[in-house]
Design an enzyme around this catalytic site. Sequence first.
Site, PDB file in Angstrom:
ATOM      1  N   TYR A   1     118.999  25.729 -81.029  1.00  0.00           N
ATOM      2  CA  TYR A   1     118.293  24.998 -82.102  1.00  0.00           C
ATOM      3  C   TYR A   1     118.081  25.829 -83.382  1.00  0.00           C
ATOM      4  CZ  TYR A   1     117.720  20.684 -79.602  1.00  0.00           C
ATOM      5  OH  TYR A   1     117.986  19.491 -78.991  1.00  0.00           O
TER       6      TYR A   1
ATOM      7  N   GLU B   1     114.025  17.857 -73.728  1.00  0.00           N
ATOM      8  CA  GLU B   1     115.189  18.329 -72.958  1.00  0.00           C
ATOM      9  C   GLU B   1     114.768  19.278 -71.834  1.00  0.00           C
ATOM     10  OE1 GLU B   1     117.944  19.543 -76.105  1.00  0.00           O
ATOM     11  OE2 GLU B   1     117.838  17.491 -76.875  1.00  0.00           O
TER      12      GLU B   1
HETATM   13  C1  HEM Z   1     116.862  18.592 -84.255  1.00  0.00           C
HETATM   14  C2  HEM Z   1     118.103  18.926 -84.084  1.00  0.00           C
HETATM   15  C3  HEM Z   1     119.196  17.959 -83.668  1.00  0.00           C
HETATM   16  C4  HEM Z   1     119.378  16.662 -84.012  1.00  0.00           C
HETATM   17  C5  HEM Z   1     118.527  15.772 -84.921  1.00  0.00           C
HETATM   18  C6  HEM Z   1     120.581  16.207 -83.336  1.00  0.00           C
HETATM   19  C7  HEM Z   1     121.107  14.931 -83.412  1.00  0.00           C
HETATM   20  C8  HEM Z   1     122.205  14.479 -82.702  1.00  0.00           C
HETATM   21  C9  HEM Z   1     122.711  13.128 -82.720  1.00  0.00           C
HETATM   22  C10 HEM Z   1     122.140  11.980 -83.512  1.00  0.00           C
HETATM   23  C11 HEM Z   1     123.781  13.083 -81.889  1.00  0.00           C
HETATM   24  C12 HEM Z   1     124.647  11.854 -81.574  1.00  0.00           C
HETATM   25  C13 HEM Z   1     124.126  11.213 -80.308  1.00  0.00           C
HETATM   26  C14 HEM Z   1     124.911   9.987 -79.885  1.00  0.00           C
HETATM   27  O1  HEM Z   1     124.902   8.994 -80.567  1.00  0.00           O
HETATM   28  O2  HEM Z   1     125.514  10.058 -78.847  1.00  0.00           O
HETATM   29  C15 HEM Z   1     123.959  14.402 -81.352  1.00  0.00           C
HETATM   30  C16 HEM Z   1     124.957  14.765 -80.489  1.00  0.00           C
HETATM   31  C17 HEM Z   1     125.300  16.060 -80.246  1.00  0.00           C
HETATM   32  N1  HEM Z   1     124.531  17.177 -80.506  1.00  0.00           N
HETATM   33 FE1  HEM Z   1     122.789  17.209 -81.474  1.00  0.00          FE
HETATM   34  N2  HEM Z   1     121.093  17.262 -82.609  1.00  0.00           N
HETATM   35  C18 HEM Z   1     120.278  18.346 -82.805  1.00  0.00           C
HETATM   36  C19 HEM Z   1     120.454  19.604 -82.235  1.00  0.00           C
HETATM   37  C20 HEM Z   1     121.593  20.021 -81.589  1.00  0.00           C
HETATM   38  C21 HEM Z   1     121.858  21.370 -81.154  1.00  0.00           C
HETATM   39  C22 HEM Z   1     120.904  22.551 -81.275  1.00  0.00           C
HETATM   40  C23 HEM Z   1     123.106  21.376 -80.594  1.00  0.00           C
HETATM   41  C24 HEM Z   1     123.842  22.550 -80.021  1.00  0.00           C
HETATM   42  C25 HEM Z   1     124.425  23.432 -80.737  1.00  0.00           C
HETATM   43  C26 HEM Z   1     123.609  20.015 -80.667  1.00  0.00           C
HETATM   44  C27 HEM Z   1     124.825  19.592 -80.192  1.00  0.00           C
HETATM   45  C28 HEM Z   1     125.239  18.282 -80.115  1.00  0.00           C
HETATM   46  C29 HEM Z   1     126.516  17.871 -79.576  1.00  0.00           C
HETATM   47  C30 HEM Z   1     127.588  18.789 -79.037  1.00  0.00           C
HETATM   48  C31 HEM Z   1     126.551  16.468 -79.658  1.00  0.00           C
HETATM   49  C32 HEM Z   1     127.667  15.538 -79.209  1.00  0.00           C
HETATM   50  C33 HEM Z   1     128.712  15.570 -80.266  1.00  0.00           C
HETATM   51  C34 HEM Z   1     129.878  14.674 -79.986  1.00  0.00           C
HETATM   52  O3  HEM Z   1     130.068  14.193 -78.877  1.00  0.00           O
HETATM   53  O4  HEM Z   1     130.609  14.512 -80.943  1.00  0.00           O
HETATM   54  N3  HEM Z   1     122.659  19.226 -81.267  1.00  0.00           N
HETATM   55  N4  HEM Z   1     122.983  15.245 -81.848  1.00  0.00           N
END
Ligand code: HEM
Length: 395
Positions: free
Chosen positions: A95, A137
Site C-alpha cells: 500500500y 483484507e
Molecule cells: C487504496 C488503494 C487501492 C485502491 C483504491 C485500489 C482499487 C482497485 C480497484 C478499483 C480494482 C478493480 C477491482 C475490480 O473491479 O475487479 C483493483 C484491482 C487490483 N488492485 Fe487495487 N487498489 C488499491 C491498492 C492496491 C495495492 C496496494 C495493490 C498491490 C500492489 C493493488 C493491486 C491490484 C491488482 C493487481 C488488481 C487487479 C488488476 C487486474 O486484474 O487488472 N491494489 N484495485
Amino acid sequence: MLSQDTIKIIKSTVPVLEQHGKAITTVFYKNMLEAHPELLNVFNSVNQSQGRQQAALANTVYAAAANIDNLAAILPTVFQIAHKHKSLGITKDQYPIVGYYLLGAIKEVLGDAATPEIIAAWGEAYAVIADVFINMEDEMYADAEQMDGGWRTFKDFTITNKVVESEVITSFYLKPVDGNKLPSYKPGQYISLRIKIPGEKNTLIRQYSLSQAENGEEYRISVKREQDFEPNGKVSCHLHNQLVVGSTIEVSIPAGVFHLDVENTKPVTLISGGVGITPMMSMYETIAKETPNRPVAFLHSARSRSYHAFGDTLLKLNASLTNSNYAVLYSEEGDGFITREFLATNVLEGSDIYVCGPTPFMQSVIRDLYALGMPEDKVHFEFFGPAVQLELVEA
Ligand code: HEM
Ligand SMILES: Cc1cc2nc3c(=O)[nH]c(=O)nc-3n(C[C@H](O)[C@H](O)[C@H](O)COP(=O)(O)OP(=O)(O)OC[C@H]3O[C@@H](n4cnc5c(N)ncnc54)[C@H](O)[C@@H]3O)c2cc1C
C-alpha cells in the site's frame, strides 16, 4: 482522524481529480511499474493496456475523495475490491508503494496546481483510505486461514480432469496437492490462478468462476479459449493447449461478492451470455441440490449449439427441479439475442436477478431490466475483468 482543513482540501480536489483522474492513474502505473517491476507479477498487463484497470482505480479514488468524511458509504465498494485483492494475494506493505506513486503522479500531472497543502492532504487521506482496505483484507486473510482446509494466498493444485464442454469452453477439475480438505465457497464465487508460462517474464494471475456446486472433493473451473483475436489469450490458451491432467497450478482461496443467497428461497433469475454461464452453473446446481422447490429461471444466450457448454447437464438439472424455467437462445441459429420482450416474459416476478456475460451483453440486459422496472438492488452482476461503468441510459 483527518482535520477539517484536510477534508476541505480533499473535497475541493474531487472535480480536479475527475478531470485528470485517468491521466493521473496512467502516470502512476507507468512510474510505479518501472520502479517496481516485481509488481508486474501481480498486475494484469492486458487490463493495463486496455485502460480498464486505470479507470477502475480512478473511479474508486473519486468515490473515496467525495466521501472522505464518511468512508462507510464506500464500504460495499471496498468490500468487492478487497475480495479481488485477497484473491490476488495483495499485502499491506504494497500500500505505501501505491500511495507514493499515486501522490507523485498527482504532482506530475497537476504541476503547480498541486500545492504542498494539497499533496500533504492527499498523503493523509490516502493513508486513511489504505487503512480501510488493509483492515478489511487482514480480516479476510485471517478468515481464509481459519477455514477448514483454508490457506492464505496461493497453494498448489493438481489438474485431475479436463473435460471439453463446447467448441471453446473446457472444464478443469482441481485438487490440492497437500490432500487437505477444500474450504467451502458460495455459488458464484471465483478463484485466481497464478501461472508461470515458459518464455513469459512474469507470472500471470487470472480469475475463474467456480462452475459447479461445492462438493468437498474438488474445485471446477470452465475456461473459454481466447483464440479469436491476436494476440491469443495467454492463460486460457496455455490451459487449453499445454496443461494436462497431472499438471500443477497455483490457486487462491475462493472470493467474490457476486453469489447466490443460499439461505433464501425466494425466486431467482440467472441470465448469462457465452462463458458468463460459469457462475450460473454453480448457482443452478446448488439450487437443485439444496432448495429444489425454489422458483428459478435459467436464461442463456449462446452463439450456437456447438458453442453452448453444459447443455445436457442443464436439461437434467431443469428436469430435476420442480419450479424451473430453462430457456436458451442461439443467436447464430435464428433465435436472436436476449431482448426486452424475452426478459419481460421470462424473468420471474420479484426475483433476485444475476447477470454475467460480455460487457455489451450485460449493458443491454441490465438496461432492459431497469426499463422493465426491476429494482437496482435486485439486479446483481459480475464483470469478467475490472468493473467498468455501464452506460445504462437509453440512446
Ligand atoms: C487504496 C488503494 C487501492 C485502491 C483504491 C485500489 C482499487 C482497485 C480497484 C478499483 C480494482 C478493480 C477491482 C475490480 O473491479 O475487479 C483493483 C484491482 C487490483 N488492485 Fe487495487 N487498489 C488499491 C491498492 C492496491 C495495492 C496496494 C495493490 C498491490 C500492489 C493493488 C493491486 C491490484 C491488482 C493487481 C488488481 C487487479 C488488476 C487486474 O486484474 O487488472 N491494489 N484495485
Ligand atoms: C471475477 C472473474 C471471473 C471470471 N470467470 C471466468 C470463467 O469462468 N471462465 C473464463 O473463461 N474466464 C473467466 N474470467 C476471465 C479470465 O479471468 C481471463 O480474463 C480470460 O481467461 C482471458 O485471459 P487470458 O490470459 O487467456 O487472455 P489475455 O492474455 O489476458 O488476453 C485477453 C484478451 O485481450 C486481448 N489482448 C491481449 N493483449 C492485448 C493488447 N495488448 N491490446 C489489446 N488487446 C489485447 C487478447 O486478444 C484477448 O482477447 C473471469 C474474470 C473475472 C474477473
